[in-house]
Write a protein that holds these residues in place. Structure first.
Motif, PDB file in Angstrom:
ATOM      1  N   THR A 216      39.269  31.825  41.613  1.00 44.47           N
ATOM      2  CA  THR A 216      37.952  31.341  41.872  1.00 44.47           C
ATOM      3  C   THR A 216      36.707  31.781  41.185  1.00 44.47           C
ATOM      4  OG1 THR A 216      38.606  31.098  44.277  1.00 44.47           O
ATOM      5  CG2 THR A 216      36.434  31.242  43.981  1.00 44.47           C
ATOM      6  N   ASN A 217      36.921  33.289  40.793  1.00 43.07           N
ATOM      7  CA  ASN A 217      35.794  33.839  39.955  1.00 43.07           C
ATOM      8  C   ASN A 217      36.488  34.701  38.988  1.00 43.07           C
ATOM      9  OD1 ASN A 217      33.458  33.254  41.773  1.00 43.07           O
ATOM     10  ND2 ASN A 217      34.610  34.570  43.076  1.00 43.07           N
ATOM     11  N   GLY A 218      35.874  34.725  37.679  1.00 42.14           N
ATOM     12  CA  GLY A 218      36.246  35.569  36.420  1.00 42.14           C
ATOM     13  C   GLY A 218      37.132  34.878  35.544  1.00 42.14           C
TER      14      GLY A 218
ATOM     15  N   TYR B 200      43.790  24.686  49.143  1.00 49.92           N
ATOM     16  CA  TYR B 200      43.278  25.339  47.826  1.00 49.92           C
ATOM     17  C   TYR B 200      44.064  26.452  47.382  1.00 49.92           C
ATOM     18  CZ  TYR B 200      39.472  27.911  44.871  1.00 49.92           C
ATOM     19  OH  TYR B 200      38.849  28.385  43.964  1.00 49.92           O
ATOM     20  N   ALA B 201      44.555  27.346  48.213  1.00 49.40           N
ATOM     21  CA  ALA B 201      45.416  28.494  47.972  1.00 49.40           C
ATOM     22  C   ALA B 201      46.732  27.886  47.251  1.00 49.40           C
ATOM     23  CB  ALA B 201      45.578  29.409  48.813  1.00 49.40           C
TER      24      ALA B 201
ATOM     25  N   HIS C 249      46.557  34.722  38.106  1.00 51.65           N
ATOM     26  CA  HIS C 249      45.951  34.246  39.243  1.00 51.65           C
ATOM     27  C   HIS C 249      45.017  35.638  39.664  1.00 51.65           C
ATOM     28  CE1 HIS C 249      44.518  32.886  42.997  1.00 51.65           C
ATOM     29  NE2 HIS C 249      44.866  33.963  43.436  1.00 51.65           N
ATOM     30  N   LEU C 250      43.667  35.422  39.500  1.00 49.51           N
ATOM     31  CA  LEU C 250      42.836  36.405  39.755  1.00 49.51           C
ATOM     32  C   LEU C 250      42.384  36.909  41.225  1.00 49.51           C
ATOM     33  CD1 LEU C 250      40.375  35.870  36.693  1.00 49.51           C
ATOM     34  CD2 LEU C 250      42.140  37.790  36.799  1.00 49.51           C
ATOM     35  N   ASN C 251      41.941  35.724  41.938  1.00 48.32           N
ATOM     36  CA  ASN C 251      41.407  35.941  43.058  1.00 48.32           C
ATOM     37  C   ASN C 251      41.234  34.755  43.961  1.00 48.32           C
ATOM     38  OD1 ASN C 251      38.641  34.981  42.003  1.00 48.32           O
ATOM     39  ND2 ASN C 251      38.677  36.952  41.095  1.00 48.32           N
TER      40      ASN C 251
ATOM     41  N   CYS D 112      42.518  27.360  33.675  1.00 49.29           N
ATOM     42  CA  CYS D 112      42.837  26.170  34.349  1.00 49.29           C
ATOM     43  C   CYS D 112      41.921  26.000  35.677  1.00 49.29           C
ATOM     44  CB  CYS D 112      44.359  26.131  34.742  1.00 49.29           C
ATOM     45  SG  CYS D 112      45.485  25.879  33.285  1.00 49.29           S
ATOM     46  N   SER D 113      41.260  25.086  35.946  1.00 44.47           N
ATOM     47  CA  SER D 113      40.717  24.931  37.345  1.00 44.47           C
ATOM     48  C   SER D 113      41.647  24.285  38.314  1.00 44.47           C
ATOM     49  CB  SER D 113      39.498  23.913  37.216  1.00 44.47           C
ATOM     50  OG  SER D 113      40.066  22.635  37.011  1.00 44.47           O
TER      51      SER D 113
END
Length: 463
Positions: free
Chosen positions: A122-124, A204-205, A187-189, A169-170
């Motif tokens: 989601t972020n970063g 989404y997850a 995968h960050l968060n 990748c979004s």
């Protein structure tokens, strides 16, 4: 360009002729496919025609002709309602895929062992993508970087055994890439985002998990519950998992112990690098980003010495806590990318003695979630449509002034900083969209940078 030869001799439909869509059409054409492209914007159709792409109205097309349908990731696939073109493709039984999928199929055909690092979260993800690419390049590797971060993936050089593709990748792109199986997936968060496009947080997850589910190595941030669940699920299915965290780890991975990045293997834990003094990687969120990048670099055979060199020369990304320069003891930071409170929180966590420039087109919730950081703010400078609303939230807790424009805010903040006579940070972190006064956050950030660089006595970064 990567010619998409896997579709040679086939007729495909394509919708969406923005930057990545046009690049995809050209790559398909170059590889020998027959493309019928469409867009709701006639000007984009005309541009595609001028570039040799056949266009047509897919509403009236014979869909039995098409072997595949290539959809732009910005176009709704499922929620809030499928785009009309997606409905037509499904009704005709035609597969719906995107440009990441085309890359995956071409890689499998021409260079299946070519290194491929895919990054999401989601972020970063943009910072992590750029940092991985930077470390690998500084270590002498042939690196191609693109995807959601800017350059369309099919505009890059083709896969090769000695060339590493580092691709952001979004979730929209992952949803259109069923065969996505990178050499290393990051995968960050996870936090609530794009729910209007995916229906539920669980959906989404699940889409995010696809990026790491078939990776040779899954590098997974475990600092939120849903991401921890993804790591556990992947490991239970036999995926090779390396965890990253800002908390100590007792399993394979990399964690941040304050500003020290520590690698954990079967042999034990050992420091790899330290982030102290690296302005482009301030804050706990960047410690997680850096831990993920270090995990990828170590798995790529990069030495700790090369990793440390790459970290210390990383310039950061424009508009993300970007150091513009200093005047005496005052640091000027461009965080124009912070278009909501969640993003601004990361900047407020990272600095003290803040002269805060904020405002624009407010998002839901405004700056109410940031009240715990108000003691760190010396003064606030309000701009744009949200100024009155934000003034009410700041109340008597934070001295503030209505500036109206960014020009006035920079001038007043710089004058106040000089009068303070002590270290301070002039921080543009608007917690707002830009489009009340600027076309986008990039234009807003560029204008801030220009204003600051015009101030007398500025020591620009890198000078």
């Amino acid at each position: 360009m990567i010619p998409v030869t896997t579709f040679s001799g086939r007729t495909v439909a394509l919708f969406g002729l923005g930057g990545s869509g046009l690049a995809t059409a050209l790559a398909l054409n170059e590889g020998g496919a027959h493309v019928i492209a469409c867009d709701d914007n006639p000007a984009k159709m005309a541009e595609a025609n001028a570039r040799g792409i056949e266009t047509g109205d897919l509403r009236n097309a014979d869909w039995s002709r098409f072997s595949s349908f290539i959809l732009s990731p910005g176009v709704p696939l499922t929620h809030p309602e499928p785009h009309w073109s997606a409905k037509l493709a499904r009704a005709a039984g035609v597969e719906i895929i995107g440009d990441i999928e085309l890359f995956c199929r071409e890689r499998e055909k021409i260079a299946p062992n070519a290194p491929f690092v895919a990054i999401t979260g989601t972020n970063g993800k943009s910072t992590t993508t750029a940092l991985i690419a930077h470390i690998l390049r500084e270590a002498g590797r042939d690196v191609q970087m693109g995807g959601n971060i800017g350059t369309a993936i099919l505009s890059l050089e083709p896969p090769a055994d000695d060339r590493i593709h580092v691709i952001e990748c979004s979730s929209f792109q992952i949803d259109l890439a069923p065969s996505l199986a990178p050499t290393m997936g990051v995968h960050l968060n996870l936090s609530p985002d794009h729910i209007d496009r995916h229906g539920t947080m669980e959906d989404y997850a699940a889409i995010k998990q696809r990026l790491v589910a078939k990776a040779g190595l899954a590098v997974i941030g475990v600092d939120d519950p849903m991401s921890r669940a993804i790591a556990d699920s992947c490991q239970a299915k036999g995926v090779n998992v390396a965890r990253v965290s800002v908390e100590p780890l007792g399993v394979k991975g990399v964690f941040a112990d304050g500003e020290t990045l520590v690698g954990v293997t079967v042999s034990g834990a050992a420091p790899v690098a330290n982030l102290s003094g690296i302005g482009s990687l301030r804050g706990a969120h960047n410690a997680q980003n850096a831990a993920a990048a270090v995990a990828v670099a170590l798995a790529s055979g990069i030495s700790p010495e090369e990793i440390r060199a790459g970290l210390h020369t990383f310039p950061g990304l424009p508009h993300r806590m970007e150091e513009v320069g200093r005047i005496g003891s005052t640091l000027f930071i461009n965080d124009s990318k912070a278009t909501n409170a969640d993003s601004t929180e990361k900047a407020l966590k990272s600095f003290d003695d803040i002269l805060w420039i904020l405002g624009g087109k407010a998002k839901e919730g405004g700056i109410e979630p940031l009240t715990s950081y108000f003691p760190k703010i010396r003064k606030a400078y309000l701009i744009g449509a949200a100024a009155d609303e934000f003034a009410g939230t700041l109340g008597s807790d934070v001295p503030h002034v209505q500036c109206g424009t960014l020009d006035n805010a920079v001038a007043q903040a710089a004058a106040d900083a000089q009068a303070l006579g002590s270290p301070a940070v002039v921080l543009l972190s608007p917690a707002c969209a830009s489009y009340d006064q600027f076309p986008n956050y990039e234009v807003r950030g560029n204008h801030f940078r220009d204003l600051v660089r015009a101030l007398p006595g500025l020591e620009a970064k890198g000078a």
